[in-house]
Design a protein around this motif. Structure first.
Motif, mmCIF file in Angstrom:
data_model
loop_
_atom_site.group_PDB
_atom_site.id
_atom_site.type_symbol
_atom_site.label_atom_id
_atom_site.label_comp_id
_atom_site.label_asym_id
_atom_site.label_seq_id
_atom_site.Cartn_x
_atom_site.Cartn_y
_atom_site.Cartn_z
ATOM 1 N N MET A 5 0.797 -1.221 0.000
ATOM 2 C CA MET A 5 0.000 0.000 0.000
ATOM 3 C C MET A 5 0.838 1.284 0.000
ATOM 4 S SD MET A 5 -3.150 1.205 2.456
ATOM 5 C CE MET A 5 -4.285 -0.006 1.756
ATOM 6 N N PRO A 6 1.964 1.381 0.745
ATOM 7 C CA PRO A 6 2.701 2.652 0.753
ATOM 8 C C PRO A 6 3.186 3.081 -0.632
ATOM 9 C CG PRO A 6 3.364 1.297 2.613
ATOM 10 C CD PRO A 6 2.500 0.438 1.756
ATOM 11 N N ILE A 7 3.785 2.166 -1.406
ATOM 12 C CA ILE A 7 4.286 2.550 -2.733
ATOM 13 C C ILE A 7 3.132 2.755 -3.701
ATOM 14 C CG2 ILE A 7 4.638 0.164 -3.507
ATOM 15 C CD1 ILE A 7 6.847 3.207 -4.381
ATOM 16 N N ASP A 8 2.053 1.991 -3.545
ATOM 17 C CA ASP A 8 0.891 2.145 -4.410
ATOM 18 C C ASP A 8 0.308 3.549 -4.275
ATOM 19 O OD1 ASP A 8 -1.196 1.133 -6.171
ATOM 20 O OD2 ASP A 8 -2.503 1.135 -4.418
ATOM 21 N N LEU A 9 0.133 4.019 -3.044
ATOM 22 C CA LEU A 9 -0.412 5.364 -2.828
ATOM 23 C C LEU A 9 0.575 6.447 -3.237
ATOM 24 C CD1 LEU A 9 -2.206 4.866 0.619
ATOM 25 C CD2 LEU A 9 -3.261 5.019 -1.651
ATOM 26 N N ALA A 10 1.859 6.213 -2.991
ATOM 27 C CA ALA A 10 2.879 7.207 -3.371
ATOM 28 C C ALA A 10 2.885 7.420 -4.882
ATOM 29 C CB ALA A 10 4.250 6.766 -2.869
ATOM 30 N N HIS A 11 2.809 6.322 -5.651
ATOM 31 C CA HIS A 11 2.752 6.446 -7.115
ATOM 32 C C HIS A 11 1.489 7.168 -7.560
ATOM 33 C CE1 HIS A 11 6.338 4.336 -8.104
ATOM 34 N NE2 HIS A 11 5.909 3.121 -7.852
ATOM 35 N N LYS A 12 0.367 6.860 -6.936
ATOM 36 C CA LYS A 12 -0.883 7.509 -7.327
ATOM 37 C C LYS A 12 -0.823 9.013 -7.082
ATOM 38 C CE LYS A 12 -3.880 3.458 -6.832
ATOM 39 N NZ LYS A 12 -4.875 2.754 -6.008
ATOM 40 N N LEU A 13 -0.142 9.424 -6.030
ATOM 41 C CA LEU A 13 -0.005 10.861 -5.746
ATOM 42 C C LEU A 13 0.857 11.561 -6.799
ATOM 43 C CD1 LEU A 13 0.460 10.854 -1.863
ATOM 44 C CD2 LEU A 13 -1.460 11.832 -3.118
ATOM 45 N N THR A 14 1.985 10.953 -7.180
ATOM 46 C CA THR A 14 2.846 11.622 -8.178
ATOM 47 C C THR A 14 2.180 11.632 -9.548
ATOM 48 O OG1 THR A 14 4.085 9.537 -8.412
ATOM 49 C CG2 THR A 14 5.051 11.256 -7.026
ATOM 50 N N ARG A 15 1.450 10.577 -9.874
ATOM 51 C CA ARG A 15 0.728 10.579 -11.146
ATOM 52 C C ARG A 15 -0.355 11.655 -11.146
ATOM 53 N NH1 ARG A 15 0.056 4.725 -13.912
ATOM 54 N NH2 ARG A 15 -0.880 6.113 -15.438
ATOM 55 N N GLN A 16 -1.038 11.812 -10.028
ATOM 56 C CA GLN A 16 -2.055 12.848 -9.926
ATOM 57 C C GLN A 16 -1.421 14.233 -10.015
ATOM 58 O OE1 GLN A 16 -5.217 12.643 -10.036
ATOM 59 N NE2 GLN A 16 -6.040 14.539 -9.172
ATOM 60 N N LEU A 17 -0.260 14.395 -9.395
ATOM 61 C CA LEU A 17 0.452 15.670 -9.455
ATOM 62 C C LEU A 17 0.802 16.022 -10.900
ATOM 63 C CD1 LEU A 17 1.706 17.976 -7.795
ATOM 64 C CD2 LEU A 17 3.773 16.574 -7.560
ATOM 65 N N ALA A 18 1.276 15.041 -11.659
ATOM 66 C CA ALA A 18 1.609 15.282 -13.062
ATOM 67 C C ALA A 18 0.352 15.549 -13.886
ATOM 68 C CB ALA A 18 2.373 14.083 -13.625
ATOM 69 N N TYR A 19 -0.725 14.827 -13.577
ATOM 70 C CA TYR A 19 -1.980 15.027 -14.303
ATOM 71 C C TYR A 19 -2.515 16.439 -14.085
ATOM 72 C CZ TYR A 19 -6.874 14.466 -15.644
ATOM 73 O OH TYR A 19 -8.106 14.634 -16.222
ATOM 74 N N VAL A 20 -2.487 16.892 -12.844
ATOM 75 C CA VAL A 20 -2.949 18.248 -12.536
ATOM 76 C C VAL A 20 -2.109 19.281 -13.282
ATOM 77 C CG1 VAL A 20 -3.078 19.958 -10.683
ATOM 78 C CG2 VAL A 20 -3.961 17.658 -10.307
ATOM 79 N N ARG A 21 -0.788 19.058 -13.304
ATOM 80 C CA ARG A 21 0.105 20.009 -13.988
ATOM 81 C C ARG A 21 -0.174 20.047 -15.488
ATOM 82 N NH1 ARG A 21 4.919 19.064 -16.707
ATOM 83 N NH2 ARG A 21 5.116 16.958 -15.848
ATOM 84 N N LYS A 22 -0.273 18.890 -16.116
ATOM 85 C CA LYS A 22 -0.386 18.838 -17.568
ATOM 86 C C LYS A 22 -1.767 19.236 -18.070
ATOM 87 C CE LYS A 22 3.117 15.302 -18.432
ATOM 88 N NZ LYS A 22 3.379 13.939 -18.976
ATOM 89 N N ASN A 23 -2.786 19.000 -17.259
ATOM 90 C CA ASN A 23 -4.155 19.266 -17.701
ATOM 91 C C ASN A 23 -4.766 20.507 -17.070
ATOM 92 O OD1 ASN A 23 -5.004 16.705 -19.386
ATOM 93 N ND2 ASN A 23 -3.858 15.945 -17.628
ATOM 94 N N GLN A 24 -3.942 21.249 -16.326
ATOM 95 C CA GLN A 24 -4.407 22.495 -15.710
ATOM 96 C C GLN A 24 -5.665 22.281 -14.874
ATOM 97 O OE1 GLN A 24 -2.971 25.953 -15.963
ATOM 98 N NE2 GLN A 24 -1.373 24.403 -16.109
ATOM 99 N N VAL A 25 -5.715 21.160 -14.171
ATOM 100 C CA VAL A 25 -6.841 20.900 -13.283
ATOM 101 C C VAL A 25 -6.859 21.952 -12.180
ATOM 102 C CG1 VAL A 25 -7.831 19.267 -11.643
ATOM 103 C CG2 VAL A 25 -6.786 18.426 -13.759
#
Length: 400
Positions: A140-160
């Motif tokens: 669970m720790p690495i699974d959630l950590a990856h989901k956070l960085t992917r979300q961070l990149a998604y927000v940046r690239k899509n101007q969420v």
């Protein structure tokens, strides 16, 4: 369960695709994909270093193909988002240096000699891991950590949320409390994100709303969970300008976040004749199918090879006393139904296709199914084959 302990706190980190080490990994794997798309027999071991204004690519390559390495590297840098000169590192201003030579003929003797069975491209021990504590059989720790960085990149690239100030570099870290060997709740979250010169309060509010809350809702967090967002107070200077990046320096991020054991080799930039990569994928494939078949709650697999030799020199299964069947018989069944020789692994997992660029950020394991189709130059390839659960029924059948 980690090392037999039942009550503990475990932390894992992830980094975004704009982290300097991940920039290097992605460039190395982009070169690999380009060569494999033209010559499936390419032997590739490419290392990349990125720093202020410079990208240095070196390694050993034997191939019939030609790769425009300068264009490949600049394309990756642009795709990640380093497109502005004020970042100190951008696709339009970076200098590309290369030093590529042929693979050693001594190594080739054990791999490409047609008179002998294809052996391992190097010696080494490789590990795979799986656990039933998450839907994708990851800790669970690495699974959630990856989901956070992917979300961070998604927000940046899509101007969420209309957040224009995010830059490509970033990190996450998640600490999970376990009770009786099972994850209970998240007790700490860390997000460090590169930004323009913006008030820290605004950054904290935006990251909480658009990154943390969608991924780790309040009901998953302990009542007194600690949340740190840009804890130094300022993260403007980032990327290769602030931190030199190297291929293969995020091996724990690439695998299981520190859970279980780890072999000596990195993945990116290496063709699948290198068992550092291919056998690690097979070890994960074996472990995941065992856990998904309900034969154990968790499983760690080790496979070791000698250079130039096809058969593993050792093979080990460790279920940390969670096996539901006889572990000795389980090991024999695995030997019977899973391919363990390098050529067999490559064929079974379809590793001669240009599928590796996508593995170079956000982990090689536990990826969602929407990642499994790899688009490369208008062609679609089957990727992340080591995440498939197509051996579950065979395993179940072996134990009735």
């Amino acid at each position: 369960m980690i090392s037999g302990k039942k009550n503990f706190v475990f932390s894992s980190e992830s980094v975004t695709e704009g982290h300097p080490d991940k920039v290097a990994d992605q460039i190395s794997d982009a070169v690999l994909d380009n060569l494999l798309s033209k010559d499936k027999d390419s032997r590739v071991a490419v290392e990349t270093m990125v720093t202020t204004g410079i990208c240095f690519i070196s390694g050993e390559v034997t191939t019939k193909a030609f790769a425009d390495i300068h264009s490949i590297a600049k394309g990756v840098i642009k795709r990640i988002g380093y497109t502005k000169s004020e970042y100190g590192f951008s696709d339009s201003t970076v200098g590309i240096l290369t030093s590529i030579k042929h693979q050693s003929p001594d190594i080739s003797l054990g791999i490409d000699d047609q008179e002998h069975e294809q052996g391992a491209g190097d010696q080494g021990m490789m590990f795979g891991y799986a656990t039933n504590e998450t839907d994708n059989y990851m800790p669970m720790p690495i699974d959630l950590a990856h989901k956070l960085t992917r979300q961070l990149a998604y927000v940046r690239k899509n101007q969420v949320g209309s957040i224009p100030y995010l830059r490509p570099d970033g990190k996450s870290q998640v600490s999970v409390k376990y009770e009786n060997g099972k994850p209970k709740d998240v007790i700490a979250i860390v997000i460090s994100t590169q930004t323009d010169d913006v008030a820290l309060k605004e950054i904290k509010n935006d990251i909480m709303e658009y990154v943390i809350d969608p991924i780790i809702p309040k009901e998953m967090r302990a009542r007194d969970a600690k949340i740190y967002i840009n804890p130094t107070g300022r993260f403007i200077l980032g990327g290769p300008v602030a931190d030199t990046g190297l291929t293969g320096r995020k091996v724990i991020v690439d695998t299981y976040g520190g859970v279980g054991s780890h072999g000596g080799g990195a993945f990116s930039g290496k063709d699948p004749s290198k068992v550092d990569r291919s056998a690690s994928y097979m070890a994960r494939y074996i472990a995941k199918n065992i856990v998904a078949a309900g034969l154990a709650d968790l499983c760690e697999v080790q496979i070791a090879y000698a250079i130039g030799v096809a058969d593993p020199v050792s093979f080990m299964l460790n279920t940390q006393n969670t096996s539901k069947v006889d572990p000795i018989r389980l090991e024999k069944v695995v030997h019977d139904i899973f391919p363990l020789k390098p050529k067999e692994i490559i064929k079974h997992l379809k590793l001669l296709n240009p599928i590796f660029f996508k593995t170079a950020a956000y982990g090689h394991f536990g990826r969602p199914k929407e990642d499994w189709k790899i688009n490369y130059k208008k062609e679609v390839y089957e990727g992340f084959t080591w995440e498939k659960l197509d051996m579950v029924e065979k395993l179940k059948s072996a134990f009735k």
